[in-house]
Design a protein around this motif. Structure first.
Motif, PDB file in Angstrom:
ATOM      1  N   ASN A  53      49.228  58.011  54.243  1.00 27.93           N
ATOM      2  CA  ASN A  53      48.784  58.764  53.476  1.00 27.93           C
ATOM      3  C   ASN A  53      47.477  59.140  53.514  1.00 27.93           C
ATOM      4  N   HIS A  54      46.833  57.882  54.521  1.00 27.13           N
ATOM      5  CA  HIS A  54      44.733  57.464  54.149  1.00 27.13           C
ATOM      6  C   HIS A  54      44.551  56.843  52.377  1.00 27.13           C
ATOM      7  N   VAL A  55      45.196  56.589  51.900  1.00 26.65           N
ATOM      8  CA  VAL A  55      44.665  56.642  50.266  1.00 26.65           C
ATOM      9  C   VAL A  55      44.889  54.876  50.018  1.00 26.65           C
ATOM     10  N   LYS A  56      43.820  54.393  49.432  1.00 25.77           N
ATOM     11  CA  LYS A  56      43.454  53.141  49.001  1.00 25.77           C
ATOM     12  C   LYS A  56      44.191  52.819  47.983  1.00 25.77           C
ATOM     13  N   VAL A  57      44.511  51.595  47.908  1.00 24.86           N
ATOM     14  CA  VAL A  57      45.242  50.599  47.067  1.00 24.86           C
ATOM     15  C   VAL A  57      44.609  49.539  46.741  1.00 24.86           C
ATOM     16  N   ARG A  58      44.175  49.040  46.049  1.00 30.95           N
ATOM     17  CA  ARG A  58      43.532  48.498  45.229  1.00 30.95           C
ATOM     18  C   ARG A  58      44.443  47.689  44.265  1.00 30.95           C
ATOM     19  N   VAL A  59      44.630  46.337  44.036  1.00 27.20           N
ATOM     20  CA  VAL A  59      45.365  45.100  42.653  1.00 27.20           C
ATOM     21  C   VAL A  59      44.287  44.581  42.226  1.00 27.20           C
ATOM     22  N   GLY A  60      44.572  44.796  41.372  1.00 26.31           N
ATOM     23  CA  GLY A  60      43.930  44.638  40.425  1.00 26.31           C
ATOM     24  C   GLY A  60      44.070  42.922  39.466  1.00 26.31           C
ATOM     25  N   ASP A  83      35.384  51.695  47.367  1.00 31.05           N
ATOM     26  CA  ASP A  83      36.897  51.787  48.623  1.00 31.05           C
ATOM     27  C   ASP A  83      37.335  53.562  48.893  1.00 31.05           C
ATOM     28  N   ILE A  84      36.821  54.167  47.940  1.00 35.16           N
ATOM     29  CA  ILE A  84      37.127  55.575  48.231  1.00 35.16           C
ATOM     30  C   ILE A  84      36.393  56.041  48.669  1.00 35.16           C
ATOM     31  N   ARG A  85      34.701  55.982  47.416  1.00 37.60           N
ATOM     32  CA  ARG A  85      33.745  57.103  48.685  1.00 37.60           C
ATOM     33  C   ARG A  85      33.504  56.396  50.017  1.00 37.60           C
ATOM     34  N   GLU A  86      33.407  54.803  50.466  1.00 30.77           N
ATOM     35  CA  GLU A  86      32.941  54.237  51.316  1.00 30.77           C
ATOM     36  C   GLU A  86      33.650  54.538  52.493  1.00 30.77           C
ATOM     37  N   ASP A  87      35.628  54.949  52.333  1.00 28.53           N
ATOM     38  CA  ASP A  87      35.970  54.722  52.947  1.00 28.53           C
ATOM     39  C   ASP A  87      36.409  53.222  53.832  1.00 28.53           C
ATOM     40  N   GLU A  95      26.234  29.132  30.900  1.00 27.37           N
ATOM     41  CA  GLU A  95      26.452  29.743  30.405  1.00 27.37           C
ATOM     42  C   GLU A  95      26.662  31.470  30.261  1.00 27.37           C
ATOM     43  N   PHE A  96      27.755  32.086  30.330  1.00 23.66           N
ATOM     44  CA  PHE A  96      27.709  33.008  30.095  1.00 23.66           C
ATOM     45  C   PHE A  96      28.726  33.632  28.725  1.00 23.66           C
ATOM     46  N   ALA A  97      27.929  34.170  27.756  1.00 24.57           N
ATOM     47  CA  ALA A  97      28.035  35.330  26.504  1.00 24.57           C
ATOM     48  C   ALA A  97      28.400  36.447  26.944  1.00 24.57           C
ATOM     49  N   GLY A  98      28.757  36.916  26.028  1.00 20.09           N
ATOM     50  CA  GLY A  98      28.951  38.895  25.649  1.00 20.09           C
ATOM     51  C   GLY A  98      30.477  39.245  26.531  1.00 20.09           C
ATOM     52  N   PRO A  99      30.666  40.358  26.528  1.00 23.30           N
ATOM     53  CA  PRO A  99      31.367  41.132  26.637  1.00 23.30           C
ATOM     54  C   PRO A  99      31.917  40.470  28.470  1.00 23.30           C
ATOM     55  N   ASP A 100      33.604  40.527  28.288  1.00 19.60           N
ATOM     56  CA  ASP A 100      33.839  40.523  30.090  1.00 19.60           C
ATOM     57  C   ASP A 100      33.972  41.792  31.017  1.00 19.60           C
ATOM     58  N   ASP A 101      33.058  41.889  32.230  1.00 17.87           N
ATOM     59  CA  ASP A 101      32.908  43.032  32.344  1.00 17.87           C
ATOM     60  C   ASP A 101      33.584  42.875  33.713  1.00 17.87           C
ATOM     61  N   SER A 102      34.417  42.031  34.108  1.00 19.84           N
ATOM     62  CA  SER A 102      35.409  41.975  34.934  1.00 19.84           C
ATOM     63  C   SER A 102      36.834  43.117  35.583  1.00 19.84           C
ATOM     64  N   PHE A 103      36.828  44.331  34.681  1.00 21.72           N
ATOM     65  CA  PHE A 103      37.684  45.327  34.636  1.00 21.72           C
ATOM     66  C   PHE A 103      36.656  46.322  34.667  1.00 21.72           C
ATOM     67  N   GLU A 104      35.276  46.664  33.987  1.00 23.49           N
ATOM     68  CA  GLU A 104      34.505  48.044  34.799  1.00 23.49           C
ATOM     69  C   GLU A 104      34.029  46.735  36.247  1.00 23.49           C
ATOM     70  N   LEU A 105      33.308  46.041  37.139  1.00 22.38           N
ATOM     71  CA  LEU A 105      32.840  45.864  38.029  1.00 22.38           C
ATOM     72  C   LEU A 105      34.442  46.393  39.151  1.00 22.38           C
ATOM     73  N   GLU A 106      35.341  45.491  38.922  1.00 22.72           N
ATOM     74  CA  GLU A 106      36.150  46.118  39.686  1.00 22.72           C
ATOM     75  C   GLU A 106      36.655  47.460  39.545  1.00 22.72           C
ATOM     76  N   TRP A 107      36.336  48.397  38.460  1.00 24.46           N
ATOM     77  CA  TRP A 107      36.950  49.666  38.837  1.00 24.46           C
ATOM     78  C   TRP A 107      35.142  50.290  39.625  1.00 24.46           C
ATOM     79  N   ARG A 108      34.949  49.527  39.713  1.00 20.86           N
ATOM     80  CA  ARG A 108      33.236  49.934  40.583  1.00 20.86           C
ATOM     81  C   ARG A 108      33.852  49.789  42.084  1.00 20.86           C
ATOM     82  N   GLU A 109      34.202  48.687  42.165  1.00 20.24           N
ATOM     83  CA  GLU A 109      34.601  48.316  43.721  1.00 20.24           C
ATOM     84  C   GLU A 109      35.684  49.239  44.026  1.00 20.24           C
ATOM     85  N   PHE A 110      36.460  49.508  42.949  1.00 19.64           N
ATOM     86  CA  PHE A 110      37.584  50.304  43.687  1.00 19.64           C
ATOM     87  C   PHE A 110      36.878  52.178  44.032  1.00 19.64           C
ATOM     88  N   VAL A 111      36.109  52.613  43.261  1.00 17.14           N
ATOM     89  CA  VAL A 111      35.384  53.966  43.433  1.00 17.14           C
ATOM     90  C   VAL A 111      34.356  53.557  44.825  1.00 17.14           C
TER      91      VAL A 111
END
Length: 305
Positions: free
Chosen positions: A91-98, A278-282, A260-276
């Motif tokens: 189906n030519h869809v992207k699947v990224r695993v979290g 994947d789709i936009r750049e095919d 040291e890397f203080a502050g909130p965890d941004d890993s999920f945000e970066l993961e989402w950006r990579e997923f987007v």
């Protein structure tokens, strides 16, 4: 995906779905996920369920022509992921695993440093990840093999296997021991010990535990001229930090640098950006179905499946 708008929330508990949907203007809520994944307005689906439902929901979404970001381990068997791969390809869809730990700042920097040759040739990895459980944890879905697929190995241990593969390459063999030391009311292992061999003779020693008591994450990469050591993930796992031991002169104390890397965890945000992207750049997801299959094959070997 122009504005990455959340348009529907599904949960078998419709009240939980409605509570989340209220935070987003115009977002719908429903307990009927099978209907929602077919709605034309929906372009991509995020799947975050107990393990036994991950592949089913992801497969339905891919069958409907939707791109999918599915939480780890993406299934409870590599066979399920084979079906998902076939449908996604057809189906030519992207699947990224979290496997979001790849996007933690210390881990990303360590990977870049390793690739830049800052610790010489890789020799081995040592990883530990665990917590001490919670009151009544034995009643949770994670302790029901029908829903979880197993115990601590398929819960947190898969993160360690994924990271070891990322740094050292595919797993070629190894040995393991899983046991039930404390959470005896469950039918699941609460500790998993793995000794794995990887491409190019690299080795990894991994330990995932539900009896760590004080939450712990430690991932160490050893090379011929130094070592990179990651401690903590933020929150209850302690401040995230990266330590570089640069063994410039053999037999002398290494030069040590600490970030040291203080502050909130941004890993999920970066993961989402990579997923987007994947789709936009095919493009093919850098953390896709085949990666999840490789991890689950290790788990299946340990479980004797």
């Amino acid at each position: 995906l122009g504005d990455d708008d959340l348009v529907w929330v599904c949960d078998t508990d419709v009240n939980a779905a409605e509570d989340l949907a209220e935070q987003y203007l115009g977002c719908g809520a429903s307990p009927e996920w099978r209907k929602v994944v077919t709605i034309p307005q929906v372009e991509a689906v995020i799947v975050c369920t107990p393990h036994n439902m991950l592949a089913e929901v992801a497969l339905a979404a891919a069958n409907a022509g939707k791109h999918v970001l599915v939480e780890k381990p993406a299934a409870i068997s590599s066979v399920q992921l084979g079906r998902l791969l076939n449908v996604a390809t057809g189906n030519h869809v992207k699947v990224r695993v979290g496997y979001n730990l790849r996007y933690h700042r210390a881990i990303r920097q360590a990977y870049g440093s390793m690739k830049a040759g800052q610790i010489g040739n890789l020799m081995y990895v040592r990883g530990r990840y665990g917590h001490g459980g919670r009151p009544d944890m034995e009643k949770e879905w994670r302790c029901d093999p029908k829903q979880s697929g197993g115990g601590e190995l398929i819960d947190q241990g898969v993160h360690l296997i994924d990271l070891a593969r990322w740094f050292l390459g595919d797993v070629r063999g190894g040995s393991s021991y899983i046991g039930k030391f404390f959470w005896t009311a469950t039918t699941c292992e609460d500790n998993a010990f793995l000794w794995l061999s990887h491409e190019d003779w690299g080795r990894s020693h991994l330990h995932a535990s539900w009896t760590e008591w004080k939450n712990l994450f430690s991932f160490e990469i050893f090379g011929t001229t130094g070592a990179l050591k990651i401690e903590g993930l933020g929150g209850s796992y302690g401040t995230e930090r990266l330590i570089w031991h640069n063994q410039e002169v053999m037999g002398q104390p290494p030069a040590t640098t600490i970030w040291e890397f203080a502050g909130p965890d941004d890993s999920f945000e970066l993961e989402w950006r990579e997923f987007v992207r994947d789709i936009r750049e095919d493009r093919e997801p850098s953390l896709g179905i085949r990666d999840a299959q490789a991890v689950l094959r290790v788990v299946e070997e340990v479980y004797g499946k």
